[in-house]
Design a protein around this motif. Structure first.
Motif, PDB file in Angstrom:
ATOM      1  N   LEU A   1     -15.789 -20.109  22.622  1.00 49.69           N
ATOM      2  CA  LEU A   1     -16.444 -21.415  22.845  1.00 49.69           C
ATOM      3  C   LEU A   1     -17.261 -21.825  20.953  1.00 49.69           C
ATOM      4  O   LEU A   1     -17.503 -22.938  20.372  1.00 49.69           O
ATOM      5  CB  LEU A   1     -18.189 -21.260  23.390  1.00 49.69           C
ATOM      6  N   ARG A   2     -17.862 -21.118  20.538  1.00 48.86           N
ATOM      7  CA  ARG A   2     -18.271 -21.073  19.189  1.00 48.86           C
ATOM      8  C   ARG A   2     -16.992 -21.458  18.264  1.00 48.86           C
ATOM      9  O   ARG A   2     -17.380 -22.001  17.914  1.00 48.86           O
ATOM     10  CB  ARG A   2     -18.360 -19.352  19.110  1.00 48.86           C
ATOM     11  N   GLU A   3     -15.709 -20.735  17.902  1.00 49.81           N
ATOM     12  CA  GLU A   3     -14.687 -21.658  17.149  1.00 49.81           C
ATOM     13  C   GLU A   3     -14.753 -23.437  17.593  1.00 49.81           C
ATOM     14  O   GLU A   3     -14.291 -23.868  17.060  1.00 49.81           O
ATOM     15  CB  GLU A   3     -13.951 -20.641  17.464  1.00 49.81           C
ATOM     16  N   ALA A   4     -14.901 -23.061  18.975  1.00 52.00           N
ATOM     17  CA  ALA A   4     -13.869 -24.778  19.604  1.00 52.00           C
ATOM     18  C   ALA A   4     -15.116 -25.904  19.117  1.00 52.00           C
ATOM     19  O   ALA A   4     -15.339 -27.088  18.055  1.00 52.00           O
ATOM     20  CB  ALA A   4     -14.664 -24.826  20.618  1.00 52.00           C
ATOM     21  N   TRP A   5     -16.624 -25.460  18.886  1.00 50.53           N
ATOM     22  CA  TRP A   5     -17.806 -25.839  18.246  1.00 50.53           C
ATOM     23  C   TRP A   5     -17.529 -26.613  16.747  1.00 50.53           C
ATOM     24  O   TRP A   5     -18.180 -26.934  16.041  1.00 50.53           O
ATOM     25  CB  TRP A   5     -19.210 -25.013  18.430  1.00 50.53           C
ATOM     26  N   MET A   6     -17.404 -25.172  16.083  1.00 47.68           N
ATOM     27  CA  MET A   6     -17.497 -25.459  14.514  1.00 47.68           C
ATOM     28  C   MET A   6     -16.368 -26.074  14.463  1.00 47.68           C
ATOM     29  O   MET A   6     -16.563 -27.060  13.569  1.00 47.68           O
ATOM     30  CB  MET A   6     -16.683 -23.667  14.430  1.00 47.68           C
TER      31      MET A   6
ATOM     32  N   GLN B   1     -15.760 -28.554  16.348  1.00 46.55           N
ATOM     33  CA  GLN B   1     -16.307 -30.248  16.218  1.00 46.55           C
ATOM     34  C   GLN B   1     -17.167 -30.611  15.243  1.00 46.55           C
ATOM     35  O   GLN B   1     -16.729 -31.949  15.024  1.00 46.55           O
ATOM     36  CB  GLN B   1     -16.435 -30.145  18.355  1.00 46.55           C
ATOM     37  N   SER B   2     -17.717 -29.646  15.290  1.00 47.11           N
ATOM     38  CA  SER B   2     -18.500 -29.562  13.464  1.00 47.11           C
ATOM     39  C   SER B   2     -17.667 -30.232  12.492  1.00 47.11           C
ATOM     40  O   SER B   2     -18.102 -31.342  11.492  1.00 47.11           O
ATOM     41  CB  SER B   2     -19.490 -28.767  13.464  1.00 47.11           C
ATOM     42  N   VAL B   3     -16.333 -30.212  12.239  1.00 45.07           N
ATOM     43  CA  VAL B   3     -15.386 -30.294  10.795  1.00 45.07           C
ATOM     44  C   VAL B   3     -15.671 -31.355  10.813  1.00 45.07           C
ATOM     45  O   VAL B   3     -15.327 -32.262   9.859  1.00 45.07           O
ATOM     46  CB  VAL B   3     -14.868 -29.264  10.801  1.00 45.07           C
ATOM     47  N   ARG B   4     -14.820 -31.342  12.543  1.00 48.35           N
ATOM     48  CA  ARG B   4     -14.745 -33.173  12.662  1.00 48.35           C
ATOM     49  C   ARG B   4     -15.392 -34.727  12.540  1.00 48.35           C
ATOM     50  O   ARG B   4     -14.941 -35.533  12.048  1.00 48.35           O
ATOM     51  CB  ARG B   4     -13.633 -32.942  14.131  1.00 48.35           C
ATOM     52  N   ALA B   5     -17.407 -33.911  13.232  1.00 49.59           N
ATOM     53  CA  ALA B   5     -17.971 -34.711  13.295  1.00 49.59           C
ATOM     54  C   ALA B   5     -17.988 -35.582  11.436  1.00 49.59           C
ATOM     55  O   ALA B   5     -18.429 -36.692  11.554  1.00 49.59           O
ATOM     56  CB  ALA B   5     -19.082 -34.721  13.687  1.00 49.59           C
ATOM     57  N   ALA B   6     -17.514 -34.353  10.475  1.00 49.22           N
ATOM     58  CA  ALA B   6     -18.414 -34.304   9.120  1.00 49.22           C
ATOM     59  C   ALA B   6     -17.377 -35.129   8.693  1.00 49.22           C
ATOM     60  O   ALA B   6     -17.155 -36.132   7.828  1.00 49.22           O
ATOM     61  CB  ALA B   6     -18.180 -33.475   8.471  1.00 49.22           C
ATOM     62  N   ARG B   7     -15.701 -34.774   8.813  1.00 53.43           N
ATOM     63  CA  ARG B   7     -14.782 -36.035   8.865  1.00 53.43           C
ATOM     64  C   ARG B   7     -15.150 -37.243   9.372  1.00 53.43           C
ATOM     65  O   ARG B   7     -14.505 -38.732   8.279  1.00 53.43           O
ATOM     66  CB  ARG B   7     -13.190 -35.435   9.168  1.00 53.43           C
ATOM     67  N   ARG B   8     -15.667 -37.726  10.717  1.00 50.67           N
ATOM     68  CA  ARG B   8     -15.259 -39.324  11.528  1.00 50.67           C
ATOM     69  C   ARG B   8     -16.589 -39.863  10.063  1.00 50.67           C
ATOM     70  O   ARG B   8     -16.714 -40.716  10.487  1.00 50.67           O
ATOM     71  CB  ARG B   8     -15.853 -39.085  12.223  1.00 50.67           C
ATOM     72  N   GLU B   9     -17.692 -38.717   9.641  1.00 57.63           N
ATOM     73  CA  GLU B   9     -18.466 -39.836   8.542  1.00 57.63           C
ATOM     74  C   GLU B   9     -18.353 -40.206   7.386  1.00 57.63           C
ATOM     75  O   GLU B   9     -19.288 -40.466   6.857  1.00 57.63           O
ATOM     76  CB  GLU B   9     -19.324 -38.449   9.296  1.00 57.63           C
TER      77      GLU B   9
ATOM     78  N   VAL C   1     -26.114 -30.412   3.814  1.00 58.52           N
ATOM     79  CA  VAL C   1     -26.342 -29.068   4.293  1.00 58.52           C
ATOM     80  C   VAL C   1     -26.151 -29.017   6.180  1.00 58.52           C
ATOM     81  O   VAL C   1     -27.825 -28.979   6.603  1.00 58.52           O
ATOM     82  CB  VAL C   1     -27.076 -27.764   4.129  1.00 58.52           C
ATOM     83  N   ARG C   2     -25.451 -27.617   6.784  1.00 64.14           N
ATOM     84  CA  ARG C   2     -25.459 -27.959   8.295  1.00 64.14           C
ATOM     85  C   ARG C   2     -24.892 -27.171   8.821  1.00 64.14           C
ATOM     86  O   ARG C   2     -23.859 -26.439   8.333  1.00 64.14           O
ATOM     87  CB  ARG C   2     -24.819 -29.613   8.943  1.00 64.14           C
ATOM     88  N   PHE C   3     -25.698 -26.766  10.245  1.00 59.75           N
ATOM     89  CA  PHE C   3     -25.286 -25.427  10.512  1.00 59.75           C
ATOM     90  C   PHE C   3     -24.083 -26.179  11.209  1.00 59.75           C
ATOM     91  O   PHE C   3     -24.543 -26.899  12.413  1.00 59.75           O
ATOM     92  CB  PHE C   3     -26.548 -24.561  11.657  1.00 59.75           C
ATOM     93  N   MET C   4     -23.471 -25.276  11.758  1.00 63.92           N
ATOM     94  CA  MET C   4     -21.773 -25.385  12.719  1.00 63.92           C
ATOM     95  C   MET C   4     -21.761 -24.833  14.295  1.00 63.92           C
ATOM     96  O   MET C   4     -20.762 -24.525  14.514  1.00 63.92           O
ATOM     97  CB  MET C   4     -20.571 -25.162  12.000  1.00 63.92           C
ATOM     98  N   ASP C   5     -22.470 -23.582  14.469  1.00 65.49           N
ATOM     99  CA  ASP C   5     -22.422 -22.482  14.978  1.00 65.49           C
ATOM    100  C   ASP C   5     -22.349 -22.994  16.983  1.00 65.49           C
ATOM    101  O   ASP C   5     -23.396 -24.550  16.557  1.00 65.49           O
ATOM    102  CB  ASP C   5     -22.840 -20.836  14.573  1.00 65.49           C
ATOM    103  N   LEU C   6     -21.895 -22.214  17.110  1.00 65.44           N
ATOM    104  CA  LEU C   6     -22.544 -23.485  18.550  1.00 65.44           C
ATOM    105  C   LEU C   6     -23.746 -22.845  19.085  1.00 65.44           C
ATOM    106  O   LEU C   6     -24.520 -21.606  18.302  1.00 65.44           O
ATOM    107  CB  LEU C   6     -21.779 -21.181  20.146  1.00 65.44           C
ATOM    108  N   PRO C   7     -24.901 -23.540  19.368  1.00 66.62           N
ATOM    109  CA  PRO C   7     -26.480 -23.549  19.333  1.00 66.62           C
ATOM    110  C   PRO C   7     -26.757 -22.983  20.440  1.00 66.62           C
ATOM    111  O   PRO C   7     -26.259 -22.598  21.575  1.00 66.62           O
ATOM    112  CB  PRO C   7     -26.975 -25.056  19.817  1.00 66.62           C
ATOM    113  N   GLN C   8     -28.065 -22.021  20.020  1.00 66.63           N
ATOM    114  CA  GLN C   8     -28.318 -20.961  20.495  1.00 66.63           C
ATOM    115  C   GLN C   8     -29.255 -21.480  21.588  1.00 66.63           C
ATOM    116  O   GLN C   8     -29.230 -20.783  23.052  1.00 66.63           O
ATOM    117  CB  GLN C   8     -29.347 -20.468  20.012  1.00 66.63           C
TER     118      GLN C   8
END
Length: 768
Positions: free
Chosen positions: A210-215, A217-225, A94-101
């Motif tokens: 920015l938030r949606e771009a980070w989300m 990117q998080s989906v793309r990172a999960a795909r690459r893994e 389980v991961r959080f995917m929003d723009l970090p605080q």
């Protein structure tokens, strides 16, 4: 080919939570991405701890500036909570995917540095996090006018009055979640397309981008893994932006070079009241207690009737606890009425409006008072969450937790009245803890005025734990690792930065109540140094009452208050020397201010019970009486204070009153003298015939024009008297001069036969 599945939800809702849980069971994902701050992933496993009980909130803050903090509240009926719990309990990452605080708080800091208003982060109705500490509801309503309300737009199109009702009827009451998320995605896609022509706040638009771009990117990172079944849990508004992934370069360029600050994360208890929209939480719901009821009892094949019966039973139990009538027959009739209303309105089951109307009609007999109780206790609720002991805490918070357990003071969301007997060691320690926390700016307890108790041995407190106190504890942690250590350091800091003597003396009282001997010794040195050079008589007079008040607690709290003696002695001496000069040539406003100080100093000297100090103070009042040109308020008050303490006999008081009310004195000055003499209590007029006659003669001899001018002032003076005093004076005025200022009945009204009848009984009582 890896594929991700987007589940758009509202952040708090039992229907959404149940649908998300069902969808995850059907999908069987190998990774779950949740809208939330990646800064909190280190403490994420604690969510599955057996001692973790929602509602709780993920707190992300800047360690060096704890007031810069963000809460992410979760309830048992939050879809994110259920998704995370599902993943942790099934061994799914389980991961959080929003723009970090770390980035968002840095962006907010840049805005403040640029003299711009801070960003309103995630304050729309679909959000989970507010931009910082919870705001006042009125302020939140103002802010919400600038935020998009997508649910409101859909509700208006569907003929509903508000988005809350529309979502509840369309989503939260659904028994079958088939096609739900596809429908939400389609609706939000259409809504975002229709709003493209709007002109929103550019700062909010940038933040959302920015938030949606980070989300993404998080989906793309999960795909690459190599994850193939990716579940994405996000606010419904963001679902269209995550469903189809555009080329990554644009998102990477957008996120490049973002500022960053160091942050930490932990879990803190939360309350249903703080999940409520009325608390100022932008992503709140109107009825968290009702939603918890739907989540707790709406599964396992429960019918609409089952839910209604359980709810009405809870309503009846609450009313009976408050000594209000609520029988089983009332419950049955209320359930039937709620079901009938739902059927008339074509609803799948009775909702909260139908249940409230039924409860108001059948159980509350149309009264709004019990309905307010139902709203506070059940519809909103008083549930307080709990976090495990393993939760990261600052040392001060750990020490406070140990003290709460030792003293058996559990935190509660509802108000709790605490009656402390300071003669008991445990109650005394409780009092010290509460006072120390107040010194640290942690107002867990609010002291109440005690009535009918045995003097200073009792303290009354009203306790209520508020989630934002967690941030206050983190802020206070800079002063020390334990509550006494931190409170003492905070006192020394405040003493060093106090600008006036009254500030220091007020701090003395609070410090002694907290039993901080090292801090009080340091503080007394500051008081002595400041008192030695203070020249403002007002400051000297304001400084005395707190110090005198401390003597009431010295023996009870087992603290050494003797060190205050020489400081008080010096203050009283300097006041007695400088007061006549400070009272010369005062205008009306300054005289009224000095009148209040005069009364407080007199009460303090009386409380101290030092004969030498009392003699000096009475001599000072005599000097004021003889001071030429003294304002009438102060002259009259000085005379009254001397009369009340028997330092002035009634004949002398009458003589001075006669002089003050003579024809040689200006009527306005005489009126202020009367006001100062009688301020607060006119009982002296009821017991002294001479004073009454003097006042009566003075008023009777006033010219009509002067009387009309002084009447408002005299009315103001007499309005401060109690009802009994005014009634007695009216009786004296009605009887006229023959009453001679006493309440004794006229001679012809005396029944001698009845009076003699009580003499035998009086003889027996007196043993004659």
């Amino acid at each position: 080919m890896p594929r991700h599945h987007v589940f758009g939800i509202r952040h708090h809702g039992p229907g959404s939570a149940r649908s998300v849980r069902r969808a995850l069971e059907e999908l069987g994902p190998d990774v779950i991405l949740v809208e939330g701050p990646p800064d909190g992933e280190e403490v994420l496993p604690l969510l599955a701890h057996a001692e973790m009980q929602p509602p709780v909130a993920l707190l992300v803050y800047v360690p060096d500036q704890p007031q810069r903090a963000v809460y992410y509240p979760f309830a048992a009926f939050s879809p994110e909570w259920q998704a995370i719990h599902f993943g942790l309990s099934h061994g799914i990452p389980v991961r959080f995917m929003d723009l970090p605080q770390a980035h968002r708080l840095a962006l907010e800091g840049e805005q403040r540095a640029g003299n711009r208003e801070p960003l309103t982060i995630d304050n729309c109705q679909l959000s989970i996090v507010n931009s910082g500490p919870y705001r006042d509801p009125e302020e939140a309503q103002t802010a919400s006018a600038f935020a998009a309300d997508p649910l409101g737009a859909l509700a208006e199109a569907a003929g509903y009055s508000d988005g809350e009702s529309w979502w509840e009827h369309m989503v939260e009451h659904r028994r079958d979640g088939t096609g739900l998320f596809a429908g939400i995605l389609e609706a939000m896609t259409a809504l975002r397309s229709s709003l493209q022509g709007e002109n929103p706040d550019p700062e909010e638009t940038r933040l959302e981008s920015l938030r949606e771009a980070w989300m993404r990117q998080s989906v793309r990172a999960a795909r690459r893994e190599g994850f193939e079944r990716i579940a994405v849990i996000c606010g419904a508004w963001h679902a269209p932006a995550l469903a189809d992934l555009p080329p990554a370069r644009a998102d990477a360029d957008l996120l490049k070079g973002l500022p960053k600050v160091r942050v930490q994360a932990t879990w803190v208890p939360w309350t249903h009241g703080r999940l409520c929209t009325a608390s100022g939480y932008g992503a709140g719901v109107t009825s968290p207690g009702w939603y918890h009821h739907l989540w707790s009892y709406g599964g396992n094949g429960a019918t609409a009737t089952d839910l209604a019966i359980r709810w009405m039973t809870r309503v009846a139990r609450l009313l009976r606890d408050e000594d209000l009538d609520a029988s089983s027959a009332h419950v049955i009739e209320a359930v039937r009425l709620a079901e009938a209303l739902a059927a008339l309105r074509d609803r799948p089951l009775p909702g909260l409006p139908e249940l409230n109307e039924a409860a108001s009609t059948v159980l509350c007999f149309g009264s709004d008072v019990p309905m307010r109780l139902i709203h506070e206790r059940l519809v909103v609720g008083e549930r307080l969450g709990r976090v495990p002991d393993e939760t990261p805490m600052v040392p001060l918070q750990q020490d406070l937790l140990r003290e709460q357990r030792r003293l058996r003071l559990p935190v509660e969301a509802a108000h709790r009245d605490l009656d402390l007997d300071l003669r008991k060691p445990n109650d005394l320690d409780r009092s010290r803890l509460l006072h120390r926390l107040r010194l640290l700016g942690i107002p867990w307890g609010d002291p109440q005025r005690a009535h009918g108790k045995s003097g200073t041995f009792h303290e009354l407190w009203r306790l209520q734990w508020k989630p934002e106190l967690a941030v206050a504890i983190i802020e206070a942690a800079v002063w020390g690792n334990t509550v006494p250590e931190a409170a003492g350091a905070r006192v020394r800091h405040r003493a060093d930065h106090a600008e006036t003597l009254p500030e220091l003396t007020a701090l003395v009282d609070a410090t002694l109540l907290s039993d901080l001997p090292d801090a009080i010794e340091y503080l007394m040195e500051r008081v002595q140094a400041e008192a030695a050079v203070a020249s403002d008589m007002g400051h000297l007079m304001d400084a005395l009452p707190p110090l005198a008040n401390v003597f009431r607690y010295g023996n009870v709290r087992r603290t050494d208050s003797d060190m205050l003696g020489h400081v008080i002695e010096g203050l009283v001496t300097r006041i007695c020397i400088g007061l006549p000069g400070a009272c010369a040539s005062l205008n009306d406003d300054a005289a009224r201010e000095m009148l209040q100080r005069l009364a407080r100093v007199h009460d303090s000297v009386t409380l101290l019970q030092d004969e030498a100090q009392r003699a000096r103070w009475q001599a000072t009042l005599y000097r004021l009486l003889d001071l030429p040109g003294l304002h009438g308020l102060l002259a009259g008050r000085s005379c009254r204070l001397l009369l009340d303490t028997r330092a002035l006999d009634p004949e002398e008081a009458a003589r001075r009153m006669g002089l003050a009310l003579s024809r040689a004195v200006e009527p306005a000055h005489a009126a202020t003298w009367v006001e100062g003499f009688l301020a607060g209590s006119g009982m002296v007029l009821l017991h002294d015939a001479g004073l009454w006659a003097l006042l009566d003669r003075w008023i009777s001899e006033l010219p009509r024009s002067t009387f009309d001018e002084l009447l408002p002032l005299l009315r103001r003076t007499f309005s401060t008297f109690s009802t009994g005093e005014r009634r007695g004076m009216g009786e004296l005025a009605r009887r006229g001069p023959r009453a001679q200022g006493t309440l004794a009945p006229a001679e012809e009204d005396l029944d001698l036969a009845r009076a003699e009848a009580v003499l035998p009984l009086l003889s027996r009582l007196l043993g004659v």
